[in-house]
Structures are given as structure tokens and as C-alpha cells.
Design a protein around this motif. Structure first.
Motif, short mmCIF file in Angstrom:
data_model
loop_
_atom_site.label_atom_id
_atom_site.label_comp_id
_atom_site.label_asym_id
_atom_site.label_seq_id
_atom_site.Cartn_x
_atom_site.Cartn_y
_atom_site.Cartn_z
N VAL A 23 -20.81 15.20 13.63
CA VAL A 23 -19.73 15.36 12.66
C VAL A 23 -19.34 13.99 12.12
N LEU A 24 -19.24 13.90 10.82
CA LEU A 24 -18.73 12.69 10.16
C LEU A 24 -17.42 13.04 9.49
N HIS A 25 -16.43 12.22 9.70
CA HIS A 25 -15.20 12.39 8.92
C HIS A 25 -14.56 11.04 8.69
N THR A 26 -13.71 11.01 7.71
CA THR A 26 -13.05 9.77 7.34
C THR A 26 -11.55 9.99 7.29
N LYS A 27 -10.84 8.91 7.46
CA LYS A 27 -9.41 8.93 7.23
C LYS A 27 -9.00 7.52 6.85
N ALA A 28 -7.80 7.40 6.35
CA ALA A 28 -7.33 6.09 5.90
C ALA A 28 -5.89 5.88 6.30
N GLU A 30 -2.72 2.68 5.60
CA GLU A 30 -2.40 1.75 4.52
C GLU A 30 -3.32 0.55 4.52
N GLU A 31 -3.77 0.12 5.71
CA GLU A 31 -4.58 -1.09 5.83
C GLU A 31 -6.07 -0.86 6.00
N LYS A 32 -6.47 0.30 6.56
CA LYS A 32 -7.88 0.47 6.93
C LYS A 32 -8.43 1.83 6.52
N VAL A 33 -9.76 1.85 6.42
CA VAL A 33 -10.51 3.09 6.26
C VAL A 33 -11.27 3.29 7.56
N PHE A 34 -11.27 4.52 8.06
CA PHE A 34 -11.95 4.85 9.30
C PHE A 34 -13.08 5.83 9.01
N VAL A 35 -14.25 5.53 9.53
CA VAL A 35 -15.38 6.45 9.48
C VAL A 35 -15.66 6.83 10.93
N PHE A 95 -18.15 7.26 17.60
CA PHE A 95 -18.16 5.90 17.06
C PHE A 95 -17.13 5.86 15.95
N ILE A 96 -16.26 4.87 16.00
CA ILE A 96 -15.19 4.73 15.01
C ILE A 96 -15.39 3.38 14.31
N ILE A 97 -15.72 3.46 13.03
CA ILE A 97 -15.89 2.26 12.22
C ILE A 97 -14.59 2.04 11.47
N LYS A 98 -14.01 0.85 11.63
CA LYS A 98 -12.74 0.51 10.99
C LYS A 98 -12.98 -0.62 10.01
N ILE A 99 -12.65 -0.37 8.75
CA ILE A 99 -12.87 -1.36 7.71
C ILE A 99 -11.56 -1.60 6.95
N PRO A 100 -11.15 -2.86 6.85
CA PRO A 100 -9.94 -3.15 6.09
C PRO A 100 -10.09 -2.75 4.63
N LYS A 101 -9.01 -2.28 4.03
CA LYS A 101 -9.07 -1.90 2.61
C LYS A 101 -9.18 -3.12 1.71
N ASN A 102 -8.57 -4.21 2.12
CA ASN A 102 -8.62 -5.44 1.32
C ASN A 102 -9.62 -6.40 1.91
N ILE A 103 -10.87 -6.27 1.53
CA ILE A 103 -11.92 -7.16 2.03
C ILE A 103 -11.86 -8.47 1.25
N THR A 104 -11.84 -9.57 2.01
CA THR A 104 -11.79 -10.89 1.36
C THR A 104 -13.13 -11.57 1.38
#
Length: 104
Positions: A23-28, A30-35, A95-104
Motif C-alpha cells: 500500500v502506498l499513501h501520502t499525507k502532508a 505544513e512543513e513536510k510531505v510523507f510517502v 517505510f516512511i519517506i519525509k520530505i520538506p515542502k520547502n526544499i533549498t
């Protein structure tokens, strides 16, 4: 993500559970996107868990280089400023991938 998905498929092929799923799902926030990638392939042994992201560590004998999860982690960290967390049980792995919304 493809590496994690392929590992889940390989794990299902090894253990042959009834009614396998990935199963793949995403959520967000304010600061991060989670896959989130979840399977029911039996989880990761305690012995292997602490070595998951080490280069050249593989549970696939001669069929694995041991670079997949290591490279996945490096890409998430260095290219996206994110991180990968893993949770495991006898039922499966998450597995939880956490990516910041504001990538610098």
C-alpha cells in the motif's frame, strides 16, 4: 520509492504470504510531505534491521549489491533534505519517506 517497492515485491516472493499487499499513501503537514509504503511480507528481522541502510549490506545473497536502500537514503537526504524511517513487525514493514515542502 521504486527500490522500496521492488524490495517489498521480492520479500513477498520469498515468503509467499496469503493475500499479499503493498500500500502506498501520502499525507502532508505544513512543513513536510510523507510517502508511506506498507507491506505484509513478514517484516525485517532484528538482526537485519540495524544494518538496513549500510552500504553493501544485502539479504539477497548473490542477487543483491546492498546499495539500494543506502542509495535511496542518500538521495532523499542530499537531494531533498528528507529522511526515511522504517517500522517493522511480524506482519510487515512500513517505510516512511519525509520530505520538506520547502526544499533549498
Amino acid at each position: 520509492m521504486l527500490n522500496i517497492l521492488n524490495n517489498a515485491i521480492d520479500a513477498h516472493n520469498d515468503v509467499r504470504v496469503q493475500n499479499p499487499f503493498i500500500v502506498l499513501h501520502t499525507k502532508a503537514s505544513e512543513e513536510k510531505v510523507f510517502v508511506i509504503i506498507e507491506d505484509n511480507a513478514g517484516g525485517i528481522t532484528d538482526e537485519n534491521f540495524s544494518h538496513l541502510f549500510e552500504p553493501y549490506f544485502s539479504t539477497k545473497d548473490k542477487n543483491g549489491t546492498g546499495l539500494g536502500l543506502y542509495m535511496s537514503q542518500m538521495i532523499i537526504q542530499k537531494q531533498f533534505g528528507g529522511e526515511i524511517d522504517v517500522e517493522t513487525s511480524k506482519k510487515g514493514s512500513v517505510f516512511i519517506i519525509k520530505i520538506p515542502k520547502n526544499i533549498t
